[in-house]
Design a protein around this motif. Sequence first.
Motif, PDB file in Angstrom:
ATOM      1  N   MET A   1       0.810  -1.219   0.000  1.00  0.00           N
ATOM      2  CA  MET A   1       0.000   0.000   0.000  1.00  0.00           C
ATOM      3  C   MET A   1       0.844   1.271   0.000  1.00  0.00           C
ATOM      4  N   SER A   2       2.146   1.158  -0.205  1.00  0.00           N
ATOM      5  CA  SER A   2       3.021   2.324  -0.066  1.00  0.00           C
ATOM      6  C   SER A   2       2.634   3.449  -1.033  1.00  0.00           C
ATOM      7  N   LYS A   3       2.341   3.111  -2.289  1.00  0.00           N
ATOM      8  CA  LYS A   3       1.976   4.154  -3.255  1.00  0.00           C
ATOM      9  C   LYS A   3       0.638   4.789  -2.901  1.00  0.00           C
ATOM     10  N   MET A   4      -0.319   3.963  -2.474  1.00  0.00           N
ATOM     11  CA  MET A   4      -1.626   4.498  -2.098  1.00  0.00           C
ATOM     12  C   MET A   4      -1.504   5.385  -0.865  1.00  0.00           C
ATOM     13  N   PHE A   5      -0.614   4.999   0.051  1.00  0.00           N
ATOM     14  CA  PHE A   5      -0.391   5.824   1.237  1.00  0.00           C
ATOM     15  C   PHE A   5       0.159   7.195   0.838  1.00  0.00           C
ATOM     16  N   GLN A   6       1.073   7.212  -0.116  1.00  0.00           N
ATOM     17  CA  GLN A   6       1.645   8.482  -0.558  1.00  0.00           C
ATOM     18  C   GLN A   6       0.579   9.372  -1.186  1.00  0.00           C
ATOM     19  N   VAL A   7      -0.295   8.763  -2.001  1.00  0.00           N
ATOM     20  CA  VAL A   7      -1.373   9.537  -2.627  1.00  0.00           C
ATOM     21  C   VAL A   7      -2.312  10.097  -1.567  1.00  0.00           C
ATOM     22  N   LEU A   8      -2.672   9.257  -0.602  1.00  0.00           N
ATOM     23  CA  LEU A   8      -3.592   9.703   0.445  1.00  0.00           C
ATOM     24  C   LEU A   8      -2.943  10.770   1.321  1.00  0.00           C
ATOM     25  N   CYS A   9      -1.669  10.622   1.614  1.00  0.00           N
ATOM     26  CA  CYS A   9      -0.979  11.637   2.418  1.00  0.00           C
ATOM     27  C   CYS A   9      -0.940  12.977   1.685  1.00  0.00           C
ATOM     28  N   ARG A  10      -0.761  12.938   0.366  1.00  0.00           N
ATOM     29  CA  ARG A  10      -0.781  14.191  -0.403  1.00  0.00           C
ATOM     30  C   ARG A  10      -2.170  14.825  -0.365  1.00  0.00           C
ATOM     31  N   GLN A  11      -3.202  13.986  -0.431  1.00  0.00           N
ATOM     32  CA  GLN A  11      -4.563  14.518  -0.354  1.00  0.00           C
ATOM     33  C   GLN A  11      -4.829  15.141   1.010  1.00  0.00           C
ATOM     34  N   MET A  12      -4.354  14.481   2.064  1.00  0.00           N
ATOM     35  CA  MET A  12      -4.546  15.034   3.406  1.00  0.00           C
ATOM     36  C   MET A  12      -3.779  16.339   3.577  1.00  0.00           C
ATOM     37  N   LYS A  13      -2.597  16.390   2.999  1.00  0.00           N
ATOM     38  CA  LYS A  13      -1.827  17.630   3.081  1.00  0.00           C
ATOM     39  C   LYS A  13      -2.551  18.769   2.372  1.00  0.00           C
ATOM     40  N   LYS A  14      -3.261  18.435   1.305  1.00  0.00           N
ATOM     41  CA  LYS A  14      -3.992  19.442   0.543  1.00  0.00           C
ATOM     42  C   LYS A  14      -5.210  19.949   1.306  1.00  0.00           C
ATOM     43  N   HIS A  15      -5.954  19.034   1.941  1.00  0.00           N
ATOM     44  CA  HIS A  15      -7.214  19.412   2.588  1.00  0.00           C
ATOM     45  C   HIS A  15      -7.078  19.633   4.096  1.00  0.00           C
ATOM     46  N   SER A  16      -5.939  19.326   4.670  1.00  0.00           N
ATOM     47  CA  SER A  16      -5.617  19.653   6.072  1.00  0.00           C
ATOM     48  C   SER A  16      -6.654  19.157   7.081  1.00  0.00           C
ATOM     49  N   PRO A  17      -6.875  17.841   7.176  1.00  0.00           N
ATOM     50  CA  PRO A  17      -7.835  17.357   8.179  1.00  0.00           C
ATOM     51  C   PRO A  17      -7.338  17.526   9.605  1.00  0.00           C
ATOM     52  N   ASN A  18      -6.019  17.658   9.784  1.00  0.00           N
ATOM     53  CA  ASN A  18      -5.451  17.768  11.126  1.00  0.00           C
ATOM     54  C   ASN A  18      -4.910  19.164  11.418  1.00  0.00           C
ATOM     55  N   GLU A  19      -5.395  20.136  10.673  1.00  0.00           N
ATOM     56  CA  GLU A  19      -5.040  21.526  10.926  1.00  0.00           C
ATOM     57  C   GLU A  19      -6.316  22.345  11.083  1.00  0.00           C
ATOM     58  N   ILE A  20      -6.262  23.319  11.968  1.00  0.00           N
ATOM     59  CA  ILE A  20      -7.442  24.145  12.237  1.00  0.00           C
ATOM     60  C   ILE A  20      -7.594  25.200  11.147  1.00  0.00           C
ATOM     61  N   VAL A  21      -8.766  25.205  10.537  1.00  0.00           N
ATOM     62  CA  VAL A  21      -9.132  26.253   9.578  1.00  0.00           C
ATOM     63  C   VAL A  21     -10.377  26.920  10.149  1.00  0.00           C
ATOM     64  N   LYS A  22     -10.202  28.050  10.774  1.00  0.00           N
ATOM     65  CA  LYS A  22     -11.305  28.687  11.485  1.00  0.00           C
ATOM     66  C   LYS A  22     -12.459  29.001  10.535  1.00  0.00           C
ATOM     67  N   GLY A  23     -13.642  28.665  11.014  1.00  0.00           N
ATOM     68  CA  GLY A  23     -14.844  28.921  10.232  1.00  0.00           C
ATOM     69  C   GLY A  23     -15.189  27.829   9.241  1.00  0.00           C
ATOM     70  N   ARG A  24     -14.365  26.777   9.143  1.00  0.00           N
ATOM     71  CA  ARG A  24     -14.655  25.704   8.191  1.00  0.00           C
ATOM     72  C   ARG A  24     -15.830  24.874   8.701  1.00  0.00           C
ATOM     73  N   GLY A  25     -16.848  24.774   7.895  1.00  0.00           N
ATOM     74  CA  GLY A  25     -18.038  24.021   8.279  1.00  0.00           C
ATOM     75  C   GLY A  25     -17.977  22.590   7.794  1.00  0.00           C
ATOM     76  N   SER A  26     -19.058  21.872   8.036  1.00  0.00           N
ATOM     77  CA  SER A  26     -19.125  20.473   7.644  1.00  0.00           C
ATOM     78  C   SER A  26     -20.559  20.118   7.296  1.00  0.00           C
ATOM     79  N   TYR A  27     -20.716  19.167   6.384  1.00  0.00           N
ATOM     80  CA  TYR A  27     -22.050  18.691   6.042  1.00  0.00           C
ATOM     81  C   TYR A  27     -22.656  17.853   7.164  1.00  0.00           C
ATOM     82  N   TYR A  28     -21.807  17.362   8.051  1.00  0.00           N
ATOM     83  CA  TYR A  28     -22.284  16.444   9.089  1.00  0.00           C
ATOM     84  C   TYR A  28     -21.375  16.552  10.302  1.00  0.00           C
ATOM     85  N   SER A  29     -21.970  16.625  11.465  1.00  0.00           N
ATOM     86  CA  SER A  29     -21.207  16.668  12.708  1.00  0.00           C
ATOM     87  C   SER A  29     -21.176  15.267  13.313  1.00  0.00           C
ATOM     88  N   ILE A  30     -19.990  14.684  13.378  1.00  0.00           N
ATOM     89  CA  ILE A  30     -19.847  13.336  13.931  1.00  0.00           C
ATOM     90  C   ILE A  30     -20.181  13.368  15.423  1.00  0.00           C
TER      91      ILE A  30
END
Length: 328
Positions: free
Chosen positions: A253-282
């Motif tokens: 899964m190494s290549k898939m991991f790299q692709v997913l890590c790049r996607q996460m870096k782009k959308h920043s799931p682990n960084e605070i973006v103030k005011g960012r909303g969501s379609y659903y609250s877990i």
Amino acid sequence: MAAADTIWRIFLQASAARLDETSLMRDVGVLRPKETGHYGSKPGFRCMHELIMHDGICRRLDCWRWTSLEEFAVSEPSWEDIEAMARTLAHNYIAAPQCDMQYENGLLLNKYMLVYEELSYAMNSGDIGRVETCLVTWIPMFKATGKHKYANTMTDFLCKVHFVYPAGLKRAVHYHIMINPTGRKGKFRGVDWCVELNNLFTKVINGGKGSNHTVLRIIMESPLIQIYRNLHTMFQNDFLHTQQTTRHAEADMSKMFQVLCRQMKKHSPNEIVKGRGSYYSIPDVLAKGQELMEKSNIDNEDRGQEAAVRGGKDERPSVDDVAVELVW
């Protein structure tokens, strides 16, 4: 299996929970692009287990700002570095409410994936005490996601083992919760898996067909089940069929991991973006489950007081008592 299904119910069951760029379903689209429909319609245990493990790896790499496992390995972290990273993960990426709904959803996903992985590791290692400690956390989660039978049965089991059974029986039950049929490291399994396998051989494979499939036939054949299995094994070995199985090597899964890590870096799931909303609250199912269990305990206490007034006894232990027993 119940724990994997609980993760599915929390993060994938609701259609709205799949819409955010940082949602678990978007990660499925990268890791399993041809199986998104399957994951949206209640997949089996193995699919969810692999997804949780793989996605958890990528999310922790994103938390630590690594782009791949290879890059992390090249850094040659010491044990002290790993402990420091674990503390950072626990303090900053599991529970820290902020004004960013997608970030908060990601925190809950990190939290529940880590709880799942701890339970899985403890079970595979045969660490019975740790398994019981993990179950104390999972019982409220089962309760909150509608798995009431699992929650009630596990609560009853743990309470009986720790407060009802005599010492000898307690020890016997304790040491037979997990078994290792192969004797290999990290290959412990729940005893129910072997019980169900034995039921398969007893009731289905060797239980007769058609009009011969009767209780009497099953009872008559049951003492010979192990002999039949030994014969099958002998034939497989003699005809060199031992390698002709459906079990495959783990996928790279190494290549898939790299692709997913790049996607996460782009959308920043682990960084605070103030005011960012969501379609659903877990929902925080752990807190919800604990609230439901506290309410149930209060109701039980009220019934216990009524029983005491009538001269009866009601000293039933709870999950909290089990938790105290395990900690101390």
